[in-house]
Design a protein around this motif. Structure first.
Motif, PDB file in Angstrom:
ATOM      1  N   ASP A  10       0.875  -1.180   0.000  1.00 23.73           N
ATOM      2  CA  ASP A  10       0.000   0.000   0.000  1.00 23.73           C
ATOM      3  C   ASP A  10       0.910   1.228   0.000  1.00 23.73           C
ATOM      4  O   ASP A  10       1.265   1.761   1.050  1.00 23.73           O
ATOM      5  N   HIS A  36       6.453  -4.630  -7.377  1.00 29.09           N
ATOM      6  CA  HIS A  36       6.143  -5.584  -6.322  1.00 29.09           C
ATOM      7  C   HIS A  36       7.457  -6.164  -5.814  1.00 29.09           C
ATOM      8  O   HIS A  36       8.498  -6.042  -6.465  1.00 29.09           O
ATOM      9  N   GLN A 180      -3.903 -17.297   4.691  1.00 26.89           N
ATOM     10  CA  GLN A 180      -4.667 -17.983   3.665  1.00 26.89           C
ATOM     11  C   GLN A 180      -4.122 -19.406   3.566  1.00 26.89           C
ATOM     12  O   GLN A 180      -2.975 -19.669   3.935  1.00 26.89           O
ATOM     13  N   GLN A 189      -1.544 -13.875   4.128  1.00 32.55           N
ATOM     14  CA  GLN A 189      -2.332 -13.239   3.075  1.00 32.55           C
ATOM     15  C   GLN A 189      -2.121 -11.728   3.100  1.00 32.55           C
ATOM     16  O   GLN A 189      -1.849 -11.118   2.079  1.00 32.55           O
ATOM     17  N   THR A 190      -2.241 -11.154   4.292  1.00 32.81           N
ATOM     18  CA  THR A 190      -1.912  -9.738   4.471  1.00 32.81           C
ATOM     19  C   THR A 190      -1.099  -9.589   5.753  1.00 32.81           C
ATOM     20  O   THR A 190      -1.311 -10.319   6.725  1.00 32.81           O
ATOM     21  N   LYS A 192       0.048  -6.343   8.163  1.00 27.48           N
ATOM     22  CA  LYS A 192      -0.060  -4.903   8.431  1.00 27.48           C
ATOM     23  C   LYS A 192       1.015  -4.529   9.449  1.00 27.48           C
ATOM     24  O   LYS A 192       1.113  -5.141  10.507  1.00 27.48           O
ATOM     25  N   GLN A 205       0.167  -1.845   4.703  1.00 28.54           N
ATOM     26  CA  GLN A 205      -0.295  -3.207   4.449  1.00 28.54           C
ATOM     27  C   GLN A 205       0.479  -3.829   3.301  1.00 28.54           C
ATOM     28  O   GLN A 205       0.661  -3.223   2.239  1.00 28.54           O
ATOM     29  N   SER A 207       0.408  -7.240   0.840  1.00 27.73           N
ATOM     30  CA  SER A 207      -0.487  -8.303   0.369  1.00 27.73           C
ATOM     31  C   SER A 207       0.322  -9.381  -0.345  1.00 27.73           C
ATOM     32  O   SER A 207       1.107  -9.068  -1.250  1.00 27.73           O
ATOM     33  N   SER A 209       0.693 -13.007  -2.543  1.00 29.70           N
ATOM     34  CA  SER A 209      -0.033 -13.795  -3.544  1.00 29.70           C
ATOM     35  C   SER A 209       0.959 -14.597  -4.386  1.00 29.70           C
ATOM     36  O   SER A 209       2.185 -14.472  -4.237  1.00 29.70           O
TER      37      SER A 209
END
Length: 215
Positions: A10, A36, A180, A189-190, A192, A205, A207, A209
């Motif tokens: 973020d 990323h 997850q 998964q996240t 923070k 945050q 994330s 994947s």
């Protein structure tokens, strides 16, 4: 044995209080949103974190600015993954079983180490680690995790940590982790993160994947 994945940031929060004027942030933000991190976390060695561009990389000058702007976020992510790795792959007890165990009411106190590095841990009766203090002559690191119990054991969902060293400002981190299921494993998964030295403590945050798991 290992997992690899992509991590997106973020960047609006990450750039919130960086020492960049509004025009500079407006120029950097669209470029950072096209990046990323690629991450590798394994039972062997420190986690690896590298910055990647989604499409064709910008010119050399812009690429250098992006890497400079993202350096603090990258260090924070690497630090969080190091802490997480120690819980997922490590053991709270030394491999040589040379430690002192003491019952203190409804807690256990475990001490081990050497004259150079002294480690004191507190566990509850469920054997969940509540605090770990690593003290050297130059610094003191405190880690206070909170766990949830899953089918296969404990998973850290909150990690509070601090580093106090002579002559430097105290570093404090607050980490919240949501999971997850991938390939039978519970993986982030996240994440923070509130870092008192990054973005003025504004939560950022991350994330996760595109996992690849090696058994």
């Amino acid at each position: 044995k290992e997992f690899r994945c992509e991590v997106r940031v973020d960047w609006d929060a990450a750039l919130a209080s960086m020492k960049t004027d509004a025009a500079g942030r407006a120029e950097l933000l669209p470029l950072l949103r096209q990046t990323h991190f690629e991450v590798a976390v394994s039972a062997m060695g420190a986690p690896q974190v590298s910055l990647h561009f989604d499409g064709a990389p910008p010119n050399d000058e812009a690429a250098a600015r992006i890497r400079t702007a993202s350096a603090g976020v990258q260090r924070t992510l690497a630090g969080v993954l190091q802490e997480l790795s120690s819980f997922l792959f490590g053991s709270p007890l030394p491999p040589d079983a040379d430690y002192h165990l003491e019952a203190q009411g409804d807690r256990f106190r475990i001490t081990f180490g050497s004259d150079e590095v002294r480690i004191v841990e507190t566990m509850n009766k469920d054997h969940a680690l509540e605090e770990m203090i690593v003290a050297t002559q130059k610094s003191t690191v405190s880690v206070r995790p909170q766990f949830k119990r899953g089918e296969k054991g404990f998973l850290p969902v909150v990690i509070d940590s601090s580093v106090a060293a002579a002559g430097t400002d105290k570093v404090e981190l607050h980490v919240e982790i949501a999971y997850q299921t991938h390939d039978g494993f519970e993986l982030p998964q996240t994440v923070k993160v509130s870092d008192n030295q990054l973005a003025g403590g504004t939560p950022i945050q991350f994330s996760f994947s595109n996992y690849q798991v090696t058994r």
